[in-house]
Scaffold this motif. Structure first.
Motif, PDB file in Angstrom:
ATOM      1  N   ARG A 163       1.034  -1.188  -0.071  1.00 48.70           N
ATOM      2  CA  ARG A 163       0.038   0.261   0.056  1.00 48.70           C
ATOM      3  C   ARG A 163       0.906   1.191   0.230  1.00 48.70           C
ATOM      4  O   ARG A 163       0.234   2.326  -0.350  1.00 48.70           O
ATOM      5  CB  ARG A 163      -0.817   0.003   1.161  1.00 48.70           C
ATOM      6  N   GLY A 164       2.097   1.189   0.429  1.00 52.23           N
ATOM      7  CA  GLY A 164       2.851   2.414   0.368  1.00 52.23           C
ATOM      8  C   GLY A 164       3.254   2.842  -0.701  1.00 52.23           C
ATOM      9  O   GLY A 164       3.690   4.061  -0.794  1.00 52.23           O
ATOM     10  N   GLN A 165       3.031   2.101  -1.749  1.00 49.74           N
ATOM     11  CA  GLN A 165       3.339   2.671  -3.103  1.00 49.74           C
ATOM     12  C   GLN A 165       2.424   3.924  -3.587  1.00 49.74           C
ATOM     13  O   GLN A 165       2.850   4.918  -4.233  1.00 49.74           O
ATOM     14  CB  GLN A 165       3.076   1.731  -4.369  1.00 49.74           C
ATOM     15  N   LEU A 166       1.294   4.117  -2.618  1.00 49.43           N
ATOM     16  CA  LEU A 166       0.475   5.309  -3.076  1.00 49.43           C
ATOM     17  C   LEU A 166       0.526   6.409  -2.113  1.00 49.43           C
ATOM     18  O   LEU A 166       0.067   7.430  -2.350  1.00 49.43           O
ATOM     19  CB  LEU A 166      -1.105   4.918  -2.865  1.00 49.43           C
ATOM     20  N   PHE A 167       1.747   6.735  -1.770  1.00 49.02           N
ATOM     21  CA  PHE A 167       2.341   7.833  -1.098  1.00 49.02           C
ATOM     22  C   PHE A 167       2.765   8.668  -2.363  1.00 49.02           C
ATOM     23  O   PHE A 167       3.433   8.381  -3.385  1.00 49.02           O
ATOM     24  CB  PHE A 167       3.710   7.616  -0.090  1.00 49.02           C
ATOM     25  N   SER A 168       2.753  10.180  -2.390  1.00 54.08           N
ATOM     26  CA  SER A 168       3.233  11.097  -2.942  1.00 54.08           C
ATOM     27  C   SER A 168       4.456  11.290  -2.642  1.00 54.08           C
ATOM     28  O   SER A 168       4.935  11.415  -1.566  1.00 54.08           O
ATOM     29  CB  SER A 168       2.427  12.405  -3.141  1.00 54.08           C
ATOM     30  N   LEU A 169       5.160  11.567  -3.666  1.00 55.37           N
ATOM     31  CA  LEU A 169       6.822  12.314  -3.314  1.00 55.37           C
ATOM     32  C   LEU A 169       6.765  13.623  -3.604  1.00 55.37           C
ATOM     33  O   LEU A 169       8.093  14.044  -3.780  1.00 55.37           O
ATOM     34  CB  LEU A 169       7.682  11.288  -4.106  1.00 55.37           C
ATOM     35  N   GLN A 170       5.593  14.444  -3.993  1.00 58.25           N
ATOM     36  CA  GLN A 170       5.796  15.656  -4.399  1.00 58.25           C
ATOM     37  C   GLN A 170       5.819  16.727  -2.959  1.00 58.25           C
ATOM     38  O   GLN A 170       4.834  16.655  -2.243  1.00 58.25           O
ATOM     39  CB  GLN A 170       4.566  15.978  -5.137  1.00 58.25           C
ATOM     40  N   ASP A 171       6.611  17.471  -2.958  1.00 54.16           N
ATOM     41  CA  ASP A 171       6.722  18.468  -2.096  1.00 54.16           C
ATOM     42  C   ASP A 171       5.361  19.315  -1.825  1.00 54.16           C
ATOM     43  O   ASP A 171       4.915  19.904  -2.784  1.00 54.16           O
ATOM     44  CB  ASP A 171       7.925  19.404  -2.060  1.00 54.16           C
ATOM     45  N   GLY A 172       4.752  19.341  -0.722  1.00 51.99           N
ATOM     46  CA  GLY A 172       3.751  20.049  -0.270  1.00 51.99           C
ATOM     47  C   GLY A 172       2.407  19.327  -0.657  1.00 51.99           C
ATOM     48  O   GLY A 172       1.311  19.830  -0.257  1.00 51.99           O
ATOM     49  N   HIS A 173       2.474  18.161  -1.173  1.00 51.37           N
ATOM     50  CA  HIS A 173       1.305  17.390  -1.381  1.00 51.37           C
ATOM     51  C   HIS A 173       0.766  16.878  -0.009  1.00 51.37           C
ATOM     52  O   HIS A 173       1.625  16.316   0.779  1.00 51.37           O
ATOM     53  CB  HIS A 173       1.564  16.224  -2.449  1.00 51.37           C
ATOM     54  N   PRO A 174      -0.687  16.968   0.220  1.00 55.39           N
ATOM     55  CA  PRO A 174      -0.951  16.494   1.334  1.00 55.39           C
ATOM     56  C   PRO A 174      -0.748  14.846   1.620  1.00 55.39           C
ATOM     57  O   PRO A 174      -0.658  14.752   2.793  1.00 55.39           O
ATOM     58  CB  PRO A 174      -2.740  16.537   1.294  1.00 55.39           C
ATOM     59  N   ASN A 175      -0.552  13.958   0.712  1.00 52.65           N
ATOM     60  CA  ASN A 175      -0.279  12.683   0.570  1.00 52.65           C
ATOM     61  C   ASN A 175       1.168  12.282   0.525  1.00 52.65           C
ATOM     62  O   ASN A 175       1.684  11.392   0.501  1.00 52.65           O
ATOM     63  CB  ASN A 175      -0.941  11.972  -0.311  1.00 52.65           C
ATOM     64  N   ILE A 176       2.171  13.483   0.793  1.00 55.88           N
ATOM     65  CA  ILE A 176       3.636  13.213   0.730  1.00 55.88           C
ATOM     66  C   ILE A 176       3.964  12.021   1.799  1.00 55.88           C
ATOM     67  O   ILE A 176       3.270  12.056   2.856  1.00 55.88           O
ATOM     68  CB  ILE A 176       4.294  14.451   0.752  1.00 55.88           C
ATOM     69  N   TYR A 177       5.255  11.322   1.458  1.00 57.01           N
ATOM     70  CA  TYR A 177       5.203  10.382   2.343  1.00 57.01           C
ATOM     71  C   TYR A 177       6.027  11.039   3.675  1.00 57.01           C
ATOM     72  O   TYR A 177       6.834  11.921   3.571  1.00 57.01           O
ATOM     73  CB  TYR A 177       6.652   9.480   1.685  1.00 57.01           C
ATOM     74  N   ALA A 178       5.584  10.311   4.758  1.00 53.58           N
ATOM     75  CA  ALA A 178       6.245  10.615   6.029  1.00 53.58           C
ATOM     76  C   ALA A 178       6.386   9.205   6.924  1.00 53.58           C
ATOM     77  O   ALA A 178       5.315   8.498   7.087  1.00 53.58           O
ATOM     78  CB  ALA A 178       5.375  11.758   6.606  1.00 53.58           C
ATOM     79  N   PRO A 179       7.417   9.432   7.871  1.00 60.97           N
ATOM     80  CA  PRO A 179       7.295   8.067   8.811  1.00 60.97           C
ATOM     81  C   PRO A 179       6.069   8.140   9.656  1.00 60.97           C
ATOM     82  O   PRO A 179       5.627   9.376  10.330  1.00 60.97           O
ATOM     83  CB  PRO A 179       8.395   8.374   9.382  1.00 60.97           C
ATOM     84  N   GLY A 180       5.421   6.864   9.785  1.00 57.09           N
ATOM     85  CA  GLY A 180       4.235   6.839  10.737  1.00 57.09           C
ATOM     86  C   GLY A 180       2.992   7.470  10.090  1.00 57.09           C
ATOM     87  O   GLY A 180       2.127   7.923  10.824  1.00 57.09           O
ATOM     88  N   LYS A 181       3.094   7.634   8.760  1.00 55.14           N
ATOM     89  CA  LYS A 181       1.810   8.144   8.086  1.00 55.14           C
ATOM     90  C   LYS A 181       1.051   7.019   7.475  1.00 55.14           C
ATOM     91  O   LYS A 181       1.516   5.997   6.871  1.00 55.14           O
ATOM     92  CB  LYS A 181       2.190   9.371   7.501  1.00 55.14           C
ATOM     93  N   ARG A 182      -0.379   7.199   7.385  1.00 56.24           N
ATOM     94  CA  ARG A 182      -1.053   6.412   6.707  1.00 56.24           C
ATOM     95  C   ARG A 182      -1.083   6.719   5.024  1.00 56.24           C
ATOM     96  O   ARG A 182      -1.514   7.695   4.884  1.00 56.24           O
ATOM     97  CB  ARG A 182      -2.491   6.392   7.176  1.00 56.24           C
ATOM     98  N   PRO A 183      -0.792   5.693   4.267  1.00 55.87           N
ATOM     99  CA  PRO A 183      -0.769   6.135   2.901  1.00 55.87           C
ATOM    100  C   PRO A 183      -2.416   6.368   2.448  1.00 55.87           C
ATOM    101  O   PRO A 183      -3.327   5.788   2.899  1.00 55.87           O
ATOM    102  CB  PRO A 183      -0.236   5.099   2.108  1.00 55.87           C
ATOM    103  N   PHE A 184      -2.379   7.019   1.339  1.00 62.98           N
ATOM    104  CA  PHE A 184      -3.771   7.039   0.490  1.00 62.98           C
ATOM    105  C   PHE A 184      -4.311   5.677   0.313  1.00 62.98           C
ATOM    106  O   PHE A 184      -3.655   4.959   0.216  1.00 62.98           O
ATOM    107  CB  PHE A 184      -3.582   7.827  -0.708  1.00 62.98           C
ATOM    108  N   GLN A 185      -5.659   5.434   0.436  1.00 65.42           N
ATOM    109  CA  GLN A 185      -6.120   4.073   0.489  1.00 65.42           C
ATOM    110  C   GLN A 185      -7.294   4.066  -0.923  1.00 65.42           C
ATOM    111  O   GLN A 185      -8.152   4.929  -0.626  1.00 65.42           O
ATOM    112  CB  GLN A 185      -6.781   3.668   2.000  1.00 65.42           C
ATOM    113  N   THR A 186      -7.072   3.202  -1.487  1.00 65.86           N
ATOM    114  CA  THR A 186      -8.395   2.726  -2.404  1.00 65.86           C
ATOM    115  C   THR A 186      -9.390   1.985  -1.834  1.00 65.86           C
ATOM    116  O   THR A 186     -10.367   2.239  -2.659  1.00 65.86           O
ATOM    117  CB  THR A 186      -7.579   2.032  -3.728  1.00 65.86           C
ATOM    118  N   ILE A 187      -9.163   1.316  -0.774  1.00 69.88           N
ATOM    119  CA  ILE A 187     -10.300   0.314  -0.671  1.00 69.88           C
ATOM    120  C   ILE A 187     -11.572   1.082   0.123  1.00 69.88           C
ATOM    121  O   ILE A 187     -11.083   1.836   1.186  1.00 69.88           O
ATOM    122  CB  ILE A 187      -9.722  -0.968   0.319  1.00 69.88           C
ATOM    123  N   ILE A 188     -12.705   1.094  -0.085  1.00 74.12           N
ATOM    124  CA  ILE A 188     -13.655   1.551   0.351  1.00 74.12           C
ATOM    125  C   ILE A 188     -15.139   0.558   0.469  1.00 74.12           C
ATOM    126  O   ILE A 188     -15.376   0.019  -0.624  1.00 74.12           O
ATOM    127  CB  ILE A 188     -14.154   2.886  -0.442  1.00 74.12           C
TER     128      ILE A 188
END
Length: 614
Positions: free
Chosen positions: A458-483
């Motif tokens: 699931r970690g593949q769905l983190f963003s690596l773009q500076d300033g993006h709300p979903n940018i990777y950070a330690p201890g953070k939940r990645p964007f999720q597709t399952i609903i």
């Protein structure tokens, strides 16, 4: 009138020319007639019946495209993507278990039976109709990234600005087992350990693998066997699912997983702590240290699921609920809010206009999805604004019925992937809409020594773009597709439903609601109806293909009318091949017959499963 009914009403003599014209070449030539050339035989092999000109037989009632009828019961119902899992769910209900008990037992079985879509190496989300509170409650069982994995390290492993889809860099804490435990503490009736007995028995004795699941396991094994896959360790995965030839089970072949049986026994005896703080956590920690990964026992010990209040919107008399958090659930609500501004009934079922309007609503919602959706504990996600009627009215004005909106951008906020879905309900009125996934394919490719399950990617769905709300950070939940999906009417539950399959999920959920509300289809035909799947957007969210261009790619199932396909292509939509990526649906519907509760359950004909009720 259907053709067979029309022919049956004609005199026999009148039907002869039509029947003769329809007779295969070379059949029935006699006397002085020259035999007609023989039609070429269909090619040999398992795909020999994939004929675009041959379709399913006619049902005497219901929609022409319906595969079957919904099943009905008074006491409980379950629909899953594997028949054995559905049977286990019904058995748990018959034994006095709650719908949550049934859902946990089903999910444990699917971790064995459908490892291509789920397992205890992944996350879980649920929406539950609580009859005591008379409301829908949500559970988010989503794990965080390893605390010892830095953004700098993640960026050093990126390819073309995107995280790899496999390997240790993509692994986040699995949330499924804690999610099960959290639900059971509130809604369980049977003992925790008893819920794992069916899965343990199946894992030890083995179960035949259905066609679809066998196909995807073998595809996964082919990837893991490649020398250039970039995965730190794949021997454990190949040993677990490779079978005798190393390629995976064939359809109907019996598969066993004694490692998973032992893991389930530990969880049954020790509860969620066995996984997150005990012997299983120790094995996981040693494994990731051995292969050079980052997941640690401390990451597992810190994990907790959370109860959340679902977002919701009204759509022509139905209230549709969605889990926000770090998921794409709000996209379903956004699409429906936009479509409410158009007369979908007048547009016509499966018409070019109807599908065009739905695609445009999707494109607008998915621009926001890529721009704003993220872990709300790390970013201010404007959920209320995104799901508001006022914002939808602004977006709806951008859509033109006769041309494609280009370019398409996210709105300006005010300041401040593979999955399994299942649904079940019990005699008390408790209904569970539950979805669980390892994300892409079988997951990261990593299986800890002797545990028998694969970790999510699931970690593949983190963003690596500076300033993006979903940018990777330690201890953070990645964007999720399952609903999961849920809909109510007035103060009563209506549908516990879902459509699994990465970015297809909000698109599929919206199509089911439109089919039911605007076109009056019942729950089975609403899922069997031909679907569309639009890929790509001007902003990406990990799984989007940046090469698709500003209009993206539109895939239509073969059942969409040919005239509709031609009209959409004429409007400028780029049509792709039907690739099977149209999601898989299950649904349990709550009805009242006077004072008597009736459940209707439907299952996806695109999968190997079934629905049952009693």
């Amino acid at each position: 009138m259907r053709r067979r009914t029309f022919l049956a009403a004609l005199p026999a003599a009148a039907t002869m020319p039509a029947l003769a014209a329809a007779r295969p070449q070379g059949a029935g030539a006699s006397g002085g007639e020259a035999a007609a050339p023989q039609a070429p035989a269909w090619p040999a092999g398992e795909d020999r019946y994939m004929r675009p000109d041959v379709h399913a037989g006619d049902r005497p009632i219901g929609a022409s495209f319906a595969s079957r009828t919904a099943v009905y019961g008074l006491n409980g119902a379950a629909g899953t993507s594997h028949p054995l899992a559905t049977q286990v769910g019904i058995d748990i209900l018959r034994r006095g278990g709650s719908a949550v008990d049934a859902a946990i037992a089903i999910n444990a079985c699917l971790g064995l039976l459908e490892p291509t879509a789920c397992g205890i190496g992944g996350d879980v989300y649920a929406m539950i109709w609580d009859p005591a509170q008379r409301k829908v409650v949500g559970l988010a069982g989503s794990g965080r990234s390893p605390r010892g994995l830095s953004l700098e390290t993640v960026r050093s492993r990126a390819k073309n600005g995107v995280l790899p889809s496999h390997g240790a860099i993509s692994v986040s804490v699995p949330g499924a087992v804690d999610g099960w435990w959290t639900m059971h503490q509130r809604y369980g009736k049977l003992p925790w350990a008893s819920l794992f007995e069916p899965a343990i028995a199946l894992a030890e004795a083995g179960a035949p693998v259905p066609d679809m699941i066998a196909f995807y396991i073998r595809r996964g094994m082919a990837l893991f066997a490649r020398s250039d896959n970039g995965i730190e360790e794949t021997a454990n995965a190949l040993r677990t699912w490779g079978m005798a030839d190393g390629k995976g089970p064939r359809a109907g072949q019996v598969f066993r997983n004694p490692d998973l049986a032992r893991t389930y026994r530990a969880i049954a005896a020790g509860g969620r702590d066995a996984y997150y703080q005990g012997e299983i956590a120790d094995v996981i920690d040693r494994y990731f240290r051995r292969i050079g990964g980052w997941l640690r026992k401390a990451d597992l010990a810190a994990h907790r699921s959370e109860w959340i209040e679902p977002a919701r919107t009204d759509y022509r008399g139905a209230t549709v609920h969605a889990i926000g958090a770090n998921t794409q659930g709000i996209a379903t609500l956004q699409m429906l809010n936009i479509l409410e501004h158009f007369d979908m009934d007048a547009a016509g079922f499966q018409s070019p206009l109807s599908i065009h309007l739905q695609i445009e609503a999707k494109r607008l919602a998915y621009e926001d999805r890529a721009r704003y959706y993220a872990d709300p504990q790390f970013a201010q996600v404007p959920v209320e604004w995104l799901a508001s009627k006022d914002y939808a009215a602004q977006r709806a004005k951008l859509i033109r019925p006769d041309r494609i909106l280009t370019p398409v951008h996210p709105g300006q906020a005010p300041s401040r992937g593979d999955t399994t879905y299942f649904s079940c309900a019990d005699a008390s009125g408790l209904m569970v809409s539950m979805i669980q996934s390892n994300f892409r394919g079988m997951g990261s490719g990593l299986v800890a020594d002797g545990l028998g399950f694969m970790f999510q990617d699931r970690g593949q769905l983190f963003s690596l773009q500076d300033g993006h709300p979903n940018i990777y950070a330690p201890g953070k939940r990645p964007f999720q597709t399952i609903i999961p999906g849920f809909a109510t009417r007035g103060d009563d539950p209506w549908m516990s439903f879902g459509v699994m399959g990465g970015d297809m999920q909000p698109q599929g959920q919206a199509q089911v609601i439109v089919n039911r509300v605007d076109y009056g289809l019942e729950i089975q035909s609403a899922g069997d109806a031909p679907r569309w799947h639009h890929e790509g957007s001007s902003e990406t969210m990990g799984e989007d293909d940046p090469t698709l261009g500003p209009k993206g790619l539109l895939r239509l199932e073969s059942g969409v009318p040919q005239a509709t396909k031609q009209a959409l292509a004429g409007m400028g939509w780029t049509l792709g091949e039907s690739d099977g990526g149209f999601g898989r649906y299950q649904c349990v519907e709550h009805r009242m017959d006077g004072d008597t509760r009736v459940y209707a359950a439907a299952s996806e004909m695109r999968a190997d499963g079934c629905a049952l009720a009693y």
